[in-house]
Design an enzyme around this catalytic site. Structure first.
Site, PDB file in Angstrom:
ATOM      1  N   GLY A   1      38.384  38.261  39.516  1.00 22.80           N
ATOM      2  CA  GLY A   1      37.591  39.329  38.933  1.00 22.80           C
ATOM      3  C   GLY A   1      36.954  38.941  37.607  1.00 22.80           C
ATOM      4  N   THR A   2      35.992  39.779  37.177  1.00 25.80           N
ATOM      5  CA  THR A   2      35.233  39.452  35.958  1.00 25.80           C
ATOM      6  C   THR A   2      36.128  39.499  34.713  1.00 25.80           C
ATOM      7  OG1 THR A   2      34.508  41.773  36.015  1.00 25.80           O
ATOM      8  CG2 THR A   2      32.936  40.133  36.777  1.00 25.80           C
TER       9      THR A   2
ATOM     10  N   ASN B   1      25.812  49.998  34.881  1.00 21.48           N
ATOM     11  CA  ASN B   1      26.209  48.879  34.030  1.00 21.48           C
ATOM     12  C   ASN B   1      25.455  47.633  34.496  1.00 21.48           C
ATOM     13  OD1 ASN B   1      27.629  46.819  32.690  1.00 21.48           O
ATOM     14  ND2 ASN B   1      29.213  46.780  34.284  1.00 21.48           N
TER      15      ASN B   1
ATOM     16  N   GLU C   1      33.358  51.294  39.111  1.00 22.46           N
ATOM     17  CA  GLU C   1      32.719  50.461  40.125  1.00 22.46           C
ATOM     18  C   GLU C   1      32.319  51.301  41.334  1.00 22.46           C
ATOM     19  OE1 GLU C   1      31.820  47.046  39.830  1.00 22.46           O
ATOM     20  OE2 GLU C   1      32.132  47.959  37.880  1.00 22.46           O
TER      21      GLU C   1
ATOM     22  N   GLY D   1      28.140  49.244  38.979  1.00 25.89           N
ATOM     23  CA  GLY D   1      29.123  50.087  38.299  1.00 25.89           C
ATOM     24  C   GLY D   1      28.395  51.232  37.598  1.00 25.89           C
TER      25      GLY D   1
ATOM     26  N   ARG E   1      27.933  37.578  49.271  1.00 23.39           N
ATOM     27  CA  ARG E   1      26.805  38.261  49.903  1.00 23.39           C
ATOM     28  C   ARG E   1      25.566  37.380  50.044  1.00 23.39           C
ATOM     29  NH1 ARG E   1      27.602  43.215  45.780  1.00 23.39           N
ATOM     30  NH2 ARG E   1      28.686  41.537  44.667  1.00 23.39           N
TER      31      ARG E   1
HETATM   32  C1  UD1 Z   1      29.392  43.555  38.249  1.00 23.27           C
HETATM   33  C2  UD1 Z   1      30.050  44.706  37.500  1.00 23.27           C
HETATM   34  C3  UD1 Z   1      29.260  45.970  37.790  1.00 23.27           C
HETATM   35  C4  UD1 Z   1      27.804  45.787  37.380  1.00 23.27           C
HETATM   36  C5  UD1 Z   1      27.195  44.554  38.039  1.00 23.27           C
HETATM   37  C6  UD1 Z   1      25.841  44.269  37.426  1.00 23.27           C
HETATM   38  C7  UD1 Z   1      32.448  44.194  37.405  1.00 23.27           C
HETATM   39  C8  UD1 Z   1      33.801  44.513  37.961  1.00 23.27           C
HETATM   40  N1  UD1 Z   1      31.410  44.847  37.942  1.00 23.27           N
HETATM   41  O1  UD1 Z   1      29.477  43.821  39.635  1.00 23.27           O
HETATM   42  O2  UD1 Z   1      29.802  47.055  37.042  1.00 23.27           O
HETATM   43  O3  UD1 Z   1      27.057  46.944  37.717  1.00 23.27           O
HETATM   44  O4  UD1 Z   1      28.019  43.411  37.822  1.00 23.27           O
HETATM   45  O5  UD1 Z   1      25.169  43.222  38.061  1.00 23.27           O
HETATM   46  O6  UD1 Z   1      32.364  43.408  36.474  1.00 23.27           O
HETATM   47  N2  UD1 Z   1      32.520  36.297  38.379  1.00 23.27           N
HETATM   48  C9  UD1 Z   1      33.401  35.359  37.912  1.00 23.27           C
HETATM   49  N3  UD1 Z   1      34.696  35.395  38.335  1.00 23.27           N
HETATM   50  C10 UD1 Z   1      35.154  36.361  39.169  1.00 23.27           C
HETATM   51  C11 UD1 Z   1      34.247  37.322  39.646  1.00 23.27           C
HETATM   52  C12 UD1 Z   1      32.922  37.270  39.228  1.00 23.27           C
HETATM   53  O7  UD1 Z   1      33.037  34.463  37.142  1.00 23.27           O
HETATM   54  O8  UD1 Z   1      36.344  36.325  39.495  1.00 23.27           O
HETATM   55  C13 UD1 Z   1      31.111  36.213  37.942  1.00 23.27           C
HETATM   56  C14 UD1 Z   1      30.138  36.021  39.100  1.00 23.27           C
HETATM   57  O9  UD1 Z   1      29.902  34.632  39.321  1.00 23.27           O
HETATM   58  C15 UD1 Z   1      28.903  36.756  38.635  1.00 23.27           C
HETATM   59  C16 UD1 Z   1      29.437  37.803  37.658  1.00 23.27           C
HETATM   60  O10 UD1 Z   1      30.749  37.435  37.341  1.00 23.27           O
HETATM   61  O11 UD1 Z   1      28.020  35.908  37.955  1.00 23.27           O
HETATM   62  C17 UD1 Z   1      29.428  39.210  38.279  1.00 23.27           C
HETATM   63  O12 UD1 Z   1      30.206  39.184  39.453  1.00 23.27           O
HETATM   64  P1  UD1 Z   1      29.765  39.965  40.770  1.00 23.27           P
HETATM   65  O13 UD1 Z   1      30.795  39.721  41.792  1.00 23.27           O
HETATM   66  O14 UD1 Z   1      28.371  39.670  41.091  1.00 23.27           O
HETATM   67  O15 UD1 Z   1      29.920  41.473  40.251  1.00 23.27           O
HETATM   68  P2  UD1 Z   1      29.167  42.757  40.803  1.00 23.27           P
HETATM   69  O16 UD1 Z   1      29.858  43.223  42.016  1.00 23.27           O
HETATM   70  O17 UD1 Z   1      27.733  42.529  40.882  1.00 23.27           O
HETATM   71 CA    CA Z   2      26.452  40.800  40.564  1.00 24.31          CA
END
Ligand code: UD1
Ligand code: CA
Length: 467
Positions: free
Chosen positions: A76-77, A168, A153, A138, A15
């Site tokens: 994913g996270t 969250n 989510e 989330g 984004r």
């Molecule tokens: C995430 C949370 C959401 C929360 C929000 C808060 C999840 C599934 N969702 O959503 O509940 O409200 O953060 O800001 O966790 N990342 C990785 N590897 C991956 C994917 C992401 O390292 O495969 C890292 C990203 O670089 C980032 C963080 O994790 O720093 C969060 O990822 P992002 O995609 O921004 O999650 P949100 O959609 O914001």
């Molecule tokens: Ca985020």
């Protein structure tokens, strides 16, 4: 007890619409991932591991010395945490998990979250907050008794769940052993087909383990930066926070919304910062200095009672009561000693201007050492570069450099000497001498008057003058 933090920073940040990985984007001159690391360390996490993945080399170059774990594919996270399993082998006790895109989190908030888990004897604690507009985040789903049941989510939420404003923040504290022993229970059965770390909450609950939420009422602090709009919001919050701190410790800001100071910059007491002043990098400003308007200072030291007006300083040192500007440029290695002056439209690089010496107007000074009490006349420059090499200029104490002197380096001007205006000085000048290099001036008596009458003649004959 030693505490570890795991920072998730492998995502692309689609984004952001950027060629840079998201966590490399800066808030007030500091990459987001570094701000999160600093917060974790300040919250007493003695070990910090960062998960990198998308353009990992770029992120890793921003955090030298910090251990990292690679997430080759961003699934994913939850998957990001799985990728850190080896790096975190043997870790026990509290594991703080943070997002690399949450740059405003305060150390005290992290510490409170850890405390909430440990005192509640819970397997996990999640940091929650209320948002007027929770879109994208989330949602925290609670049981009838108020305990945290799950995180859903945005993309997976039912219409009812979308109405929940408790969200969250992406900040957690886990019992590390419990986390890693249950991690394999995550699945990709959701709207995004990813392993969500957020699903750990329902996984742990279904095992009969306790999960608690710690809340913060400062939504600014937990702002997750997913877009440039949120990056600008984060910058604004950080700017207000930093400026407030400086004002409370005795700095005057004529308009704090027009002053930008990076974290870590030191500003003394009774300093005045005018609008459009930027202080970044490892900058230190001494007491009673007056900076701006329209001034950018990076990696520089400004002495007590110094004055900088409408200028740019990068890697410079400005002494006590020295003055810069208006509209000057002090580059790396420019040193103004006590009371020295770099006046209007002056560029200085890798040079020392001695105590009380003045370079008041329209000069370039590079690779020079200028003693005390020297005056450099308007338009004088050091010709320090011959196209291949840089050469130095030395000017002794009390010398007077006439206006428009070209100092062709390497060259030295002895103490107390004078150079004639308009001279190109290419050989050394001894002490107390006068050096003049100019062709002799000619006087053609009556020449101007003759030209005027010739013009008048031409005009009466109807032809133009300036042919
Ligand atoms: C995430 C949370 C959401 C929360 C929000 C808060 C999840 C599934 N969702 O959503 O509940 O409200 O953060 O800001 O966790 N990342 C990785 N590897 C991956 C994917 C992401 O390292 O495969 C890292 C990203 O670089 C980032 C963080 O994790 O720093 C969060 O990822 P992002 O995609 O921004 O999650 P949100 O959609 O914001
Ligand atoms: Ca985020």
């Amino acid at each position: 007890m030693s505490m570890t933090a795991l920072i998730l920073a492998a995502g692309e940040g689609t984004r952001m619409k950027s060629d840079l990985p998201k966590v490399a984007h800066e808030v007030l001159g500091v990459p987001m991932v570094r701000l999160v690391i600093q917060a974790a360390k300040a919250a007493d996490c003695d070990r910090v591991v960062v998960v990198t993945g998308h353009k990992a080399e770029i992120v890793e170059a921003l955090i030298p010395g910090v251990p990292t774990a690679r997430q080759i594919e961003q699934l994913g996270t939850g998957h990001a945490v799985m990728c850190a399993r080896e790096e975190l082998d043997g870790v026990s006790g509290s594991l703080v998990v943070l997002s690399g895109d949450t740059p405003l989190l305060r150390p005290t908030t992290i510490a409170r979250l850890v405390e909430a888990r440990e005192s509640g004897n819970a397997a996990a604690a999640v940091l929650a907050t209320h948002m007027d507009d929770p879109s994208g985040y989330g949602r925290i789903v609670r049981d009838a008794d108020g305990s945290v049941a799950a995180i859903v989510e945005h993309k997976d939420a039912s219409a009812d769940q979308l109405g929940i404003c408790e969200i969250n923040t992406g900040t957690y504290c886990f019992d590390s052993r419990v986390l890693f022993s249950h991690l394999d229970k995550l699945s990709t059965d959701n709207a995004q087909g990813e392993f969500y770390l957020t699903d750990m909450i329902s996984v742990l609950r279904s095992e009969g383990l306790a999960v608690v939420a710690s809340t913060t009422d400062d939504p600014g602090e937990t702002l997750g930066v997913n877009s440039r709009v949120q990056l600008a919001q984060a910058t604004r919050v950080m700017q207000e926070r930093i400026n407030e701190q400086h004002m409370l410790s005795g700095v005057t800001m004529v308009d704090p919304s027009l002053v930008w100071i990076s974290p870590g910059v030191e500003v003394g007491r009774d300093v005045v910062l005018e609008p459009m002043t930027f202080l970044t990098g490892k900058t230190r400003v001494g007491d009673r200095a007056h900076l701006g308007p329209n001034t950018r200072v990076h990696d520089s030291r400004i002495g007590t009672e110094a004055r900088v007006d409408a200028s740019i300083l990068d890697g410079a040192v400005v002494g006590h009561q020295a003055t810069v500007g208006p509209v000057s440029y002090l580059r790396a290695g420019a040193i103004l000693e006590v009371g020295a002056k770099a006046g209007a439209c002056v560029e200085i690089k890798k040079s020392t201007i001695g105590e009380g010496s003045k370079v008041p107007h329209l000069s370039y000074i590079g690779d020079a050492t200028i003693g005390k009490g020297v005056n450099v006349g308007a338009g004088s420059i050091t010709c320090n570069y011959d196209g291949a090499h840089k050469h130095s200029t030395v000017i002794g104490d009390g010398a007077f450099i006439g206006s428009d002197t070209m100092l062709i380096a390497p060259v030295s001007i002895g103490r107390g000497s004078v150079t004639g205006a308009g001279s190109a000085i290419s050989s050394d000048v001894p002490e107390d001498a006068l050096a003049v290099e100019r062709s002799e001036q000619r006087i053609l008596a009556g020449w101007a008057e003759r030209r005027r009458s010739k013009r008048d003649d031409n005009c009466t004959k109807g032809s133009s003058v300036d042919e």
